[in-house]
Design a protein around this motif. Structure first.
Motif, PDB file in Angstrom:
ATOM      1  N   MET A   1       6.421 -44.259 -21.118  1.00  0.00           N
ATOM      2  CA  MET A   1       5.889 -42.834 -20.558  1.00  0.00           C
ATOM      3  C   MET A   1       7.243 -41.837 -20.076  1.00  0.00           C
ATOM      4  O   MET A   1       8.104 -42.320 -19.263  1.00  0.00           O
ATOM      5  N   ALA A   2       6.987 -40.346 -20.217  1.00  0.00           N
ATOM      6  CA  ALA A   2       7.817 -39.650 -20.122  1.00  0.00           C
ATOM      7  C   ALA A   2       8.092 -39.415 -18.464  1.00  0.00           C
ATOM      8  O   ALA A   2       7.115 -39.396 -17.992  1.00  0.00           O
ATOM      9  N   ASP A   3       9.388 -38.764 -18.168  1.00  0.00           N
ATOM     10  CA  ASP A   3       9.478 -38.740 -16.709  1.00  0.00           C
ATOM     11  C   ASP A   3       8.707 -37.229 -16.497  1.00  0.00           C
ATOM     12  O   ASP A   3       8.639 -36.298 -17.365  1.00  0.00           O
ATOM     13  N   ILE A   4       8.040 -37.114 -15.487  1.00  0.00           N
ATOM     14  CA  ILE A   4       7.259 -35.878 -15.097  1.00  0.00           C
ATOM     15  C   ILE A   4       7.929 -35.039 -13.627  1.00  0.00           C
ATOM     16  O   ILE A   4       7.473 -33.789 -13.445  1.00  0.00           O
ATOM     17  N   ILE A   5       8.894 -35.736 -13.106  1.00  0.00           N
ATOM     18  CA  ILE A   5       9.369 -34.851 -11.958  1.00  0.00           C
ATOM     19  C   ILE A   5      10.700 -34.175 -12.594  1.00  0.00           C
ATOM     20  O   ILE A   5      11.529 -34.816 -13.025  1.00  0.00           O
ATOM     21  N   LYS A   6      10.603 -33.037 -12.149  1.00  0.00           N
ATOM     22  CA  LYS A   6      12.060 -32.214 -12.612  1.00  0.00           C
ATOM     23  C   LYS A   6      12.521 -31.142 -11.445  1.00  0.00           C
ATOM     24  O   LYS A   6      11.669 -30.882 -10.713  1.00  0.00           O
ATOM     25  N   LEU A   7      13.796 -31.011 -11.440  1.00  0.00           N
ATOM     26  CA  LEU A   7      14.019 -29.900 -10.542  1.00  0.00           C
ATOM     27  C   LEU A   7      13.827 -28.627 -10.900  1.00  0.00           C
ATOM     28  O   LEU A   7      13.937 -28.286 -12.295  1.00  0.00           O
ATOM     29  N   LEU A   8      13.506 -27.794  -9.979  1.00  0.00           N
ATOM     30  CA  LEU A   8      13.281 -26.197 -10.318  1.00  0.00           C
ATOM     31  C   LEU A   8      14.357 -25.451 -10.566  1.00  0.00           C
ATOM     32  O   LEU A   8      15.415 -25.830  -9.753  1.00  0.00           O
ATOM     33  N   PRO A   9      14.511 -24.486 -11.271  1.00  0.00           N
ATOM     34  CA  PRO A   9      15.476 -23.578 -11.664  1.00  0.00           C
ATOM     35  C   PRO A   9      15.766 -22.841 -10.099  1.00  0.00           C
ATOM     36  O   PRO A   9      14.866 -22.583  -9.552  1.00  0.00           O
ATOM     37  N   ASP A  10      17.084 -22.240  -9.837  1.00  0.00           N
ATOM     38  CA  ASP A  10      17.264 -21.787  -8.506  1.00  0.00           C
ATOM     39  C   ASP A  10      16.579 -20.384  -8.369  1.00  0.00           C
ATOM     40  O   ASP A  10      16.262 -20.197  -7.393  1.00  0.00           O
ATOM     41  N   HIS A  11      16.412 -19.681  -9.535  1.00  0.00           N
ATOM     42  CA  HIS A  11      15.503 -18.318  -9.328  1.00  0.00           C
ATOM     43  C   HIS A  11      14.057 -18.685  -8.811  1.00  0.00           C
ATOM     44  O   HIS A  11      13.372 -18.052  -8.114  1.00  0.00           O
ATOM     45  N   VAL A  12      13.541 -19.980  -9.263  1.00  0.00           N
ATOM     46  CA  VAL A  12      12.150 -20.272  -8.835  1.00  0.00           C
ATOM     47  C   VAL A  12      12.159 -20.766  -7.471  1.00  0.00           C
ATOM     48  O   VAL A  12      11.291 -20.536  -6.824  1.00  0.00           O
ATOM     49  N   ALA A  13      12.962 -21.321  -7.148  1.00  0.00           N
ATOM     50  CA  ALA A  13      13.215 -22.079  -5.843  1.00  0.00           C
ATOM     51  C   ALA A  13      13.289 -20.783  -4.896  1.00  0.00           C
ATOM     52  O   ALA A  13      13.064 -21.059  -3.683  1.00  0.00           O
ATOM     53  N   ASN A  14      14.218 -19.935  -5.183  1.00  0.00           N
ATOM     54  CA  ASN A  14      14.442 -18.772  -4.192  1.00  0.00           C
ATOM     55  C   ASN A  14      13.149 -18.031  -4.127  1.00  0.00           C
ATOM     56  O   ASN A  14      12.965 -17.447  -3.176  1.00  0.00           O
ATOM     57  N   GLN A  15      12.353 -17.847  -4.959  1.00  0.00           N
ATOM     58  CA  GLN A  15      11.062 -17.115  -4.966  1.00  0.00           C
ATOM     59  C   GLN A  15       9.953 -17.955  -4.262  1.00  0.00           C
ATOM     60  O   GLN A  15       9.370 -17.339  -3.402  1.00  0.00           O
ATOM     61  N   ILE A  16       9.997 -19.248  -4.148  1.00  0.00           N
ATOM     62  CA  ILE A  16       9.311 -19.984  -3.398  1.00  0.00           C
ATOM     63  C   ILE A  16       9.683 -19.967  -1.885  1.00  0.00           C
ATOM     64  O   ILE A  16       9.062 -19.901  -0.956  1.00  0.00           O
ATOM     65  N   ALA A  17      11.108 -19.827  -1.852  1.00  0.00           N
ATOM     66  CA  ALA A  17      11.685 -19.733  -0.204  1.00  0.00           C
ATOM     67  C   ALA A  17      11.265 -18.390   0.299  1.00  0.00           C
ATOM     68  O   ALA A  17      10.925 -18.059   1.397  1.00  0.00           O
ATOM     69  N   ALA A  18      11.023 -17.317  -0.553  1.00  0.00           N
ATOM     70  CA  ALA A  18      10.694 -15.970  -0.277  1.00  0.00           C
ATOM     71  C   ALA A  18       9.464 -15.866   0.226  1.00  0.00           C
ATOM     72  O   ALA A  18       9.022 -15.209   1.012  1.00  0.00           O
ATOM     73  N   GLY A  19       8.536 -16.848  -0.093  1.00  0.00           N
ATOM     74  CA  GLY A  19       7.352 -17.037   0.372  1.00  0.00           C
ATOM     75  C   GLY A  19       7.128 -17.159   1.806  1.00  0.00           C
ATOM     76  O   GLY A  19       6.296 -16.667   2.661  1.00  0.00           O
ATOM     77  N   GLU A  20       8.043 -17.840   2.514  1.00  0.00           N
ATOM     78  CA  GLU A  20       8.147 -18.134   3.802  1.00  0.00           C
ATOM     79  C   GLU A  20       9.147 -16.981   4.501  1.00  0.00           C
ATOM     80  O   GLU A  20       8.556 -16.619   5.617  1.00  0.00           O
ATOM     81  N   VAL A  21      10.079 -16.590   3.931  1.00  0.00           N
ATOM     82  CA  VAL A  21      11.034 -15.858   4.692  1.00  0.00           C
ATOM     83  C   VAL A  21      10.387 -14.229   4.623  1.00  0.00           C
ATOM     84  O   VAL A  21      10.407 -13.483   5.493  1.00  0.00           O
ATOM     85  N   VAL A  22      10.098 -13.855   3.542  1.00  0.00           N
ATOM     86  CA  VAL A  22       9.714 -12.336   3.201  1.00  0.00           C
ATOM     87  C   VAL A  22       8.092 -12.484   2.835  1.00  0.00           C
ATOM     88  O   VAL A  22       7.677 -12.627   1.904  1.00  0.00           O
ATOM     89  N   GLN A  23       7.265 -11.988   4.002  1.00  0.00           N
ATOM     90  CA  GLN A  23       5.843 -11.889   3.970  1.00  0.00           C
ATOM     91  C   GLN A  23       5.365 -10.447   3.737  1.00  0.00           C
ATOM     92  O   GLN A  23       4.305 -10.300   2.964  1.00  0.00           O
ATOM     93  N   ARG A  24       6.285  -9.587   4.095  1.00  0.00           N
ATOM     94  CA  ARG A  24       5.840  -8.021   3.937  1.00  0.00           C
ATOM     95  C   ARG A  24       7.344  -7.413   4.388  1.00  0.00           C
ATOM     96  O   ARG A  24       8.255  -7.923   4.474  1.00  0.00           O
TER      97      ARG A  24
END
Length: 615
Positions: A1-24
């Motif tokens: 069975m193939a592995d399903i967990i992978k590391l997110l690219p930096d630009h995607v991780a930054n956009q997710i972090a922006a959800g916490e930091v930048v609300q408006r």
């Protein structure tokens, strides 16, 4: 069975972090202003366009950054404020978040210019969506300038969730206030769409509060000062008579950072016990200095909610400090400017004694003596013959029946009708009303009793009236003989500008809106001059709480605010004519059953209900 967990690219991780930091946009303003303060700036400029959606720029004269630091500042978990985990529990800086600039750069176009004081050239860095577009050495002034353009350009869904320009600008102003109030030693400038809103020179805390909220705040502040081993409390509370129905000027600062604490807010309200009107809130600007190790500011992403080690002691100290200050204020002698000088004894009569009045009596007066008949003069008036006077009133009963006053109709704007009950049901009443407990208007109808809540009913009548005037632009205005001058803060003037068109449609007219003292030249016909200030203050407070994005929602909130302020209150006495007019106007409304706040305006107590009560 193939592995399903992978590391997110930096630009995607930054956009997710922006959800916490930048609300408006206000979140970006907060981060950039705090970074500028930590950089040791003495002059900070905030430039905003379109509520921060198009541009947010912060310019400071701080220490600047080198070429390497400028590049590293946009990397994740990059910071100059901490070096180990223990430093998190002894923070004395503000903008320590390691992913702030990285998150902002992931969702916007960032342009940064920075230069250290000892460097001849600075760095110009351009980043779009976490990608560095260019980096070059340029000639620039000392300090740092960061421009954030086109926020959420690469996340359309997040951009669509932003509110209107006015709402976003109000949130930016709130963040600006929080930073400016706690840093009076720094000069601030705030520009919106090219016009200067705030120009705050270096000052002390009291002067800074006055600069931000207008000169009217100068005489409202009571100083609070207390120092213990646990906490040092300083700042100001507003005098009880200036409390408001809305939570307006309420600011807590812990170690130079704005915080929200319902627990400490309760301590302030408890200190004002017995001094405030019902449903009124005190204003305060309180600064707490505690040991950094005794406060945890990492329990919430926005860093506004904190946890103190010993909250009970803080509560007790804060409450007693405010009570002590209010006690000192109350016992201080005050000048009575409301004393009527007309009641004073004139200076010339101060030394004179009182003279007793003399009473004269006619000793020869006899009440039983026959009055002497006066002599008739030539051409004198002759008493007419009044025989048969009874015949003048012989048909009085018939005349009264023909001209009975029971059919008099009191004019009102509405017609008696109802969407829930038949017209003849309501119209076959006695035609009379009475007031119950100065709160309800009661009338009889065919099936029982009609009980109307006078405040809610009048709110509904006025709401539909004002909404129609705002929509059709047909408000009735009365010009003031002498314009009324009122003082407003820059933020309040901005709100009046936003509401100016709607207020003009209902009858308000303003002059000198660009200055601190605004002149009111006309008001709606039903607004008395003594209530103009209260009505406008409440309108501004309601606007601060927020409204919808379109003009229809703004008109709705404006109509609700005016109706709530101008409606007849519970406890006011209404005469018979006013009671009948209220009943007629209510059932002339499109929706007579509910008030603008969606509460029932009336109820019907049927004969059956009365019979059950008496069984």
């Amino acid at each position: 069975m193939a592995d399903i967990i992978k590391l997110l690219p930096d630009h995607v991780a930054n956009q997710i972090a922006a959800g916490e930091v930048v609300q408006r946009p206000a979140s970006v303003v907060k981060e950039l202003l705090e970074n500028a303060i930590d950089a040791g700036a003495t002059l900070i400029k905030l430039i905003v366009k379109d509520g921060g959606k198009t541009l947010i720029q912060v310019v400071d004269n701080g220490i600047g950054m080198s070429e390497t630091d400028a590049r590293l500042s946009f990397e994740r978990h990059a910071t100059s404020k901490i070096s180990c985990a223990e430093d998190l529990f002894a923070l004395k800086t503000k903008g320590f978040r390691g992913e702030a600039l990285a998150s902002i750069a992931a969702i916007a176009h960032v342009d940064m210019l920075t230069r250290k004081p000892d460097s001849e050239l600075g760095v110009h860095l351009k980043i779009e969506g976490s990608k560095i577009i260019s980096q070059e050495m340029v000639a620039t002034s000392k300090g740092t300038s960061i421009s954030v353009k086109n926020l959420f350009f690469n996340i359309p869904a997040r951009r669509n969730f932003l509110k209107s320009i006015q709402v976003e600008l109000r949130h930016i102003m709130d963040e600006f206030h929080r930073v400016a109030l706690v840093n009076p030693s720094i000069e601030f400038h705030f520009y919106n769409n090219g016009s200067e809103i705030f120009n705050l020179p270096q000052s002390n805390s009291r002067q800074r509060i006055t600069q931000v909220f207008g000169s009217k705040m100068k005489d409202r502040l009571v100083p609070v000062e207390e120092q213990t081993e646990v906490v040092k409390v300083s700042g100001f509370v507003c005098k009880p008579e200036f409390s408001k129905k809305s939570r307006g000027e309420q600011f807590f600062f812990a170690n130079g950072r704005f915080i929200k604490s319902p627990y400490l807010h309760h301590a302030v309200v408890a200190a004002f016990e017995g001094l405030l009107k019902a449903d009124h809130y005190p204003g305060y600007f309180l600064y707490l200095d505690v040991d950094p190790k005794s406060i945890d500011i990492n329990i919430h992403p926005t860093k506004t909610e904190v946890k103190f080690d010993d909250e009970h002691t803080l509560y007790a100290v804060l409450k007693s400090a405010i009570k002590h200050s209010l006690g000192q204020f109350n016992v201080a002698p005050v000048l009575d400017f409301e004393r009527d000088s007309n009641l004073d004894t004139p200076y010339a009569y101060k030394e004179k004694g009182a003279v007793l009045p003399k009473i004269s009596v006619d000793a020869t007066f006899n009440p039983f003596a026959e009055p002497a008949e006066p002599k008739k003069a030539v051409g004198s008036y002759q008493k007419p013959n009044v025989k048969g006077w009874e015949s003048l009133y012989s048909n009085i009963d018939e005349d009264i029946e023909k001209s009975s006053f029971s059919s008099v109709h009191i004019e009102s704007e509405g017609q008696w009708q109802s969407s829930m009950y038949e017209e003849d049901e309501l119209s076959q009443g006695s035609g009379t009303t009475f007031q119950l407990q100065r709160k309800y208007v009661v009338s009889t109808i065919k099936s029982g009793l009609l009980v109307i809540h006078q405040n809610r009913a009048h709110e509904r009548v006025l709401y539909e009236k004002f909404l129609g005037e705002i929509t059709l632009k047909k408000g009735i205005s009365q010009q003031l003989l002498f314009p009324l001058s009122m003082t407003f803060s820059p933020q309040e003037r901005n709100i009046l500008k936003e509401l100016q068109e709607g207020l003009a449609n209902v009858g308000f007219s303003f002059e000198k809106l660009e200055e601190e003292t605004v002149e009111v030249t006309a008001v709606p016909a039903m607004v008395s001059e003594s209530r103009i200030g209260t009505v406008l203050d409440q309108l501004i407070a309601n606007h601060k709480e927020g409204f919808g994005e379109d003009s229809i929602s703004q008109a709705d909130v404006l109509a609700k605010s005016l109706s709530k302020n101008l409606a007849v209150k519970s406890g006011e006495v209404l005469d018979q004519e006013s009671q009948m007019a209220l009943v007629n106007d209510l059932f002339g409304c499109k929706e007579p059953t509910l008030s603008p706040m969606l509460k029932k305006t009336y109820t019907i107590i049927s004969d059956r209900d009365l019979d059950k009560k008496l069984d």
